[in-house]
Design a protein around this motif. Structure first.
Motif, PDB file in Angstrom:
ATOM      1  N   VAL A  18       0.841  -1.201   0.000  1.00 13.78           N
ATOM      2  CA  VAL A  18       0.000   0.000   0.000  1.00 13.78           C
ATOM      3  C   VAL A  18       0.876   1.250   0.000  1.00 13.78           C
ATOM      4  CG1 VAL A  18      -1.730   1.312   1.287  1.00 13.78           C
ATOM      5  CG2 VAL A  18      -1.903  -1.173   1.173  1.00 13.78           C
ATOM      6  N   PHE A  19       1.969   1.230   0.771  1.00 11.90           N
ATOM      7  CA  PHE A  19       2.859   2.383   0.823  1.00 11.90           C
ATOM      8  C   PHE A  19       3.495   2.640  -0.542  1.00 11.90           C
ATOM      9  CE2 PHE A  19       7.073   4.228   1.279  1.00 11.90           C
ATOM     10  CZ  PHE A  19       6.780   5.379   1.986  1.00 11.90           C
ATOM     11  N   GLU A  20       3.933   1.602  -1.214  1.00  5.79           N
ATOM     12  CA  GLU A  20       4.563   1.770  -2.521  1.00  5.79           C
ATOM     13  C   GLU A  20       3.566   2.339  -3.533  1.00  5.79           C
ATOM     14  OE1 GLU A  20       6.072  -2.104  -3.330  1.00  5.79           O
ATOM     15  OE2 GLU A  20       7.863  -1.850  -2.063  1.00  5.79           O
ATOM     16  N   ARG A  21       2.313   1.943  -3.393  1.00  4.39           N
ATOM     17  CA  ARG A  21       1.285   2.501  -4.281  1.00  4.39           C
ATOM     18  C   ARG A  21       1.079   3.985  -3.976  1.00  4.39           C
ATOM     19  NH1 ARG A  21      -4.483  -0.306  -5.872  1.00  4.39           N
ATOM     20  NH2 ARG A  21      -5.270   1.402  -7.162  1.00  4.39           N
ATOM     21  N   GLU A  69      -7.917   4.068   4.108  1.00  3.56           N
ATOM     22  CA  GLU A  69      -9.314   4.343   4.422  1.00  3.56           C
ATOM     23  C   GLU A  69     -10.265   3.806   3.357  1.00  3.56           C
ATOM     24  OE1 GLU A  69     -11.272   6.200   6.992  1.00  3.56           O
ATOM     25  OE2 GLU A  69      -9.567   5.273   7.974  1.00  3.56           O
ATOM     26  N   CYS A  70      -9.786   3.735   2.116  1.00  2.00           N
ATOM     27  CA  CYS A  70     -10.658   3.319   1.011  1.00  2.00           C
ATOM     28  C   CYS A  70     -10.717   1.806   0.835  1.00  2.00           C
ATOM     29  CB  CYS A  70     -10.201   3.973  -0.296  1.00  2.00           C
ATOM     30  SG  CYS A  70     -10.585   5.735  -0.377  1.00  2.00           S
ATOM     31  N   ARG A  71     -10.025   1.047   1.670  1.00  2.00           N
ATOM     32  CA  ARG A  71     -10.158  -0.406   1.632  1.00  2.00           C
ATOM     33  C   ARG A  71     -11.587  -0.785   1.999  1.00  2.00           C
ATOM     34  NH1 ARG A  71      -5.955  -4.112   2.279  1.00  2.00           N
ATOM     35  NH2 ARG A  71      -7.306  -5.220   3.745  1.00  2.00           N
ATOM     36  N   LEU A  72     -12.114  -1.798   1.339  1.00  2.00           N
ATOM     37  CA  LEU A  72     -13.508  -2.187   1.548  1.00  2.00           C
ATOM     38  C   LEU A  72     -13.784  -2.600   2.983  1.00  2.00           C
ATOM     39  CD1 LEU A  72     -16.308  -2.671   0.373  1.00  2.00           C
ATOM     40  CD2 LEU A  72     -15.561  -4.964  -0.303  1.00  2.00           C
ATOM     41  N   ASP A  73     -12.847  -3.320   3.619  1.00  2.00           N
ATOM     42  CA  ASP A  73     -13.097  -3.734   4.992  1.00  2.00           C
ATOM     43  C   ASP A  73     -13.181  -2.531   5.926  1.00  2.00           C
ATOM     44  OD1 ASP A  73     -10.410  -3.163   4.733  1.00  2.00           O
ATOM     45  OD2 ASP A  73      -9.686  -4.984   5.706  1.00  2.00           O
ATOM     46  N   ASN A  74     -12.342  -1.517   5.691  1.00  2.00           N
ATOM     47  CA  ASN A  74     -12.404  -0.312   6.518  1.00  2.00           C
ATOM     48  C   ASN A  74     -13.698   0.451   6.289  1.00  2.00           C
ATOM     49  OD1 ASN A  74     -11.033   1.916   8.222  1.00  2.00           O
ATOM     50  ND2 ASN A  74     -11.630   2.972   6.350  1.00  2.00           N
ATOM     51  N   ARG A  84      -5.273   7.796   2.727  1.00  2.00           N
ATOM     52  CA  ARG A  84      -6.445   7.719   1.860  1.00  2.00           C
ATOM     53  C   ARG A  84      -6.633   6.306   1.307  1.00  2.00           C
ATOM     54  NH1 ARG A  84      -5.356  11.815  -0.814  1.00  2.00           N
ATOM     55  NH2 ARG A  84      -4.281  10.863  -2.557  1.00  2.00           N
ATOM     56  N   LEU A  85      -5.538   5.677   0.892  1.00  2.00           N
ATOM     57  CA  LEU A  85      -5.630   4.310   0.380  1.00  2.00           C
ATOM     58  C   LEU A  85      -6.084   3.332   1.462  1.00  2.00           C
ATOM     59  CD1 LEU A  85      -2.428   4.110  -1.859  1.00  2.00           C
ATOM     60  CD2 LEU A  85      -4.808   4.076  -2.634  1.00  2.00           C
ATOM     61  N   GLY A 132     -23.798  -3.669  -6.378  1.00  2.00           N
ATOM     62  CA  GLY A 132     -24.723  -4.732  -6.761  1.00  2.00           C
ATOM     63  C   GLY A 132     -24.083  -6.076  -7.008  1.00  2.00           C
ATOM     64  N   LYS A 133     -22.757  -6.173  -6.922  1.00  2.00           N
ATOM     65  CA  LYS A 133     -22.079  -7.437  -7.182  1.00  2.00           C
ATOM     66  C   LYS A 133     -21.426  -7.961  -5.910  1.00  2.00           C
ATOM     67  CE  LYS A 133     -21.033  -6.362 -12.025  1.00  2.00           C
ATOM     68  NZ  LYS A 133     -19.957  -6.221 -13.048  1.00  2.00           N
ATOM     69  N   LYS A 134     -21.584  -9.239  -5.649  1.00  2.00           N
ATOM     70  CA  LYS A 134     -20.972  -9.855  -4.475  1.00  2.00           C
ATOM     71  C   LYS A 134     -19.457  -9.721  -4.567  1.00  2.00           C
ATOM     72  CE  LYS A 134     -20.326 -14.428  -2.374  1.00  2.00           C
ATOM     73  NZ  LYS A 134     -20.682 -15.867  -2.473  1.00  2.00           N
ATOM     74  N   ILE A 135     -18.840  -9.396  -3.440  1.00  2.00           N
ATOM     75  CA  ILE A 135     -17.393  -9.230  -3.408  1.00  2.00           C
ATOM     76  C   ILE A 135     -16.832  -9.856  -2.136  1.00  2.00           C
ATOM     77  CG2 ILE A 135     -17.581  -6.944  -2.322  1.00  2.00           C
ATOM     78  CD1 ILE A 135     -15.064  -6.182  -4.022  1.00  2.00           C
ATOM     79  N   THR A 136     -15.682 -10.496  -2.275  1.00  2.00           N
ATOM     80  CA  THR A 136     -15.062 -11.168  -1.127  1.00  2.00           C
ATOM     81  C   THR A 136     -13.624 -10.711  -0.897  1.00  2.00           C
ATOM     82  OG1 THR A 136     -14.375 -13.023  -2.534  1.00  2.00           O
ATOM     83  CG2 THR A 136     -16.504 -13.226  -1.415  1.00  2.00           C
ATOM     84  N   VAL A 137     -13.218  -9.634  -1.543  1.00  6.90           N
ATOM     85  CA  VAL A 137     -11.848  -9.123  -1.431  1.00  6.90           C
ATOM     86  C   VAL A 137     -11.839  -7.947  -0.464  1.00  6.90           C
ATOM     87  CG1 VAL A 137      -9.855  -8.218  -2.662  1.00  6.90           C
ATOM     88  CG2 VAL A 137     -11.395  -9.837  -3.787  1.00  6.90           C
ATOM     89  N   ALA A 138     -11.320  -8.178   0.746  1.00  5.11           N
ATOM     90  CA  ALA A 138     -11.345  -7.140   1.782  1.00  5.11           C
ATOM     91  C   ALA A 138     -10.503  -5.928   1.412  1.00  5.11           C
ATOM     92  CB  ALA A 138     -10.863  -7.717   3.108  1.00  5.11           C
ATOM     93  N   GLY A 139      -9.465  -6.128   0.617  1.00  5.78           N
ATOM     94  CA  GLY A 139      -8.569  -5.038   0.249  1.00  5.78           C
ATOM     95  C   GLY A 139      -8.983  -4.281  -0.990  1.00  5.78           C
ATOM     96  N   ALA A 140     -10.151  -4.584  -1.560  1.00  3.40           N
ATOM     97  CA  ALA A 140     -10.618  -3.857  -2.741  1.00  3.40           C
ATOM     98  C   ALA A 140     -10.799  -2.387  -2.388  1.00  3.40           C
ATOM     99  CB  ALA A 140     -11.935  -4.446  -3.230  1.00  3.40           C
TER     100      ALA A 140
END
Length: 208
Positions: free
Chosen positions: A77-80, A97-102, A94-95, A129-137
């Motif tokens: 995340v830091f490198e991004r 905070e924008c994670r889906l799990d957060n 910001r990155l 509207g779409k099922k998602i299972t990626v916490a880091g999205a």
């Protein structure tokens, strides 16, 4: 680095701050920081190190533990954030905070980020509207996060929504409790992210 599986209250004591890793328990007198505000271990009440490196490391560990990331994930995340324009520290926050799990935690669908990560990975939420299972999205402005119809009677989700009024929902998010739905109104600005962390020290640590 191996995943930490010990008592999370030790992490708060190690950092000397409430990291709110156990949801509502952190708001009560049962919070470990309230009872023992010194670091765990036999040397916990000794004199702490105060070198520049140790202070920077503690800030990095604090931020990493707040969001529940392992070192490799956090470094990624830091490198991004480094590749983005603007201040690296602000981009990092910001990155994160924008994670889906957060975002699920901030909206009140879970009592803690750890619980939010579990809710996402078990497929209880949808993104646009779409099922998602990626916490880091990563979410973006205009995205809609919603609890799936069959998951709305889960005790964990219902109790978390009942308690969300106590901590509030950030300005950059909008919650419709009746519809079990949240909307990302805008990407979070630095002033919308209130954390007990000096992110500039994290940048300095990785820039050594």
């Amino acid at each position: 680095m191996a995943k930490y599986r010990g008592p999370v209250c030790r992490l708060c004591r190690r950092e000397g701050e409430k990291l709110f890793l156990k949801g509502s328990r952190c708001m009560t007198e049962k919070c470990a920081i309230e009872r023992r505000s010194y670091p765990p271990g036999q040397h916990g009440q000794g004199r702490p190190r105060t070198s520049d490196y140790s202070l920077q490391l503690r800030e990095k560990q604090k931020l990493r533990r707040i969001y529940g990331l392992q070192e490799r994930q956090f470094r990624s995340v830091f490198e991004r954030a480094e590749r983005q324009s603007g201040v690296t520290g602000d981009a990092l926050l910001r990155l994160l905070e924008c994670r889906l799990d957060n975002v699920a935690y901030r909206l009140g669908f879970a009592a803690s980020r750890k619980q939010a990560r579990q809710i996402v990975s078990h497929g209880h939420l949808t993104l646009n509207g779409k099922k998602i299972t990626v916490a880091g999205a990563l979410v973006k402005a205009g995205d809609v996060i919603e609890v799936r119809e069959r998951s709305r009677n889960l005790v964990a989700i219902q109790s978390a929504l009942e308690a969300v009024d106590g901590r509030g929902v950030p300005e950059w998010l909008e919650l419709d409790k009746g519809a079990f739905k949240g909307t990302v109104r805008a990407l979070p600005a630095k002033e919308h992210i209130a954390l007990p962390v000096n992110e500039q020290m994290v940048v300095e640590l990785y820039s050594r």
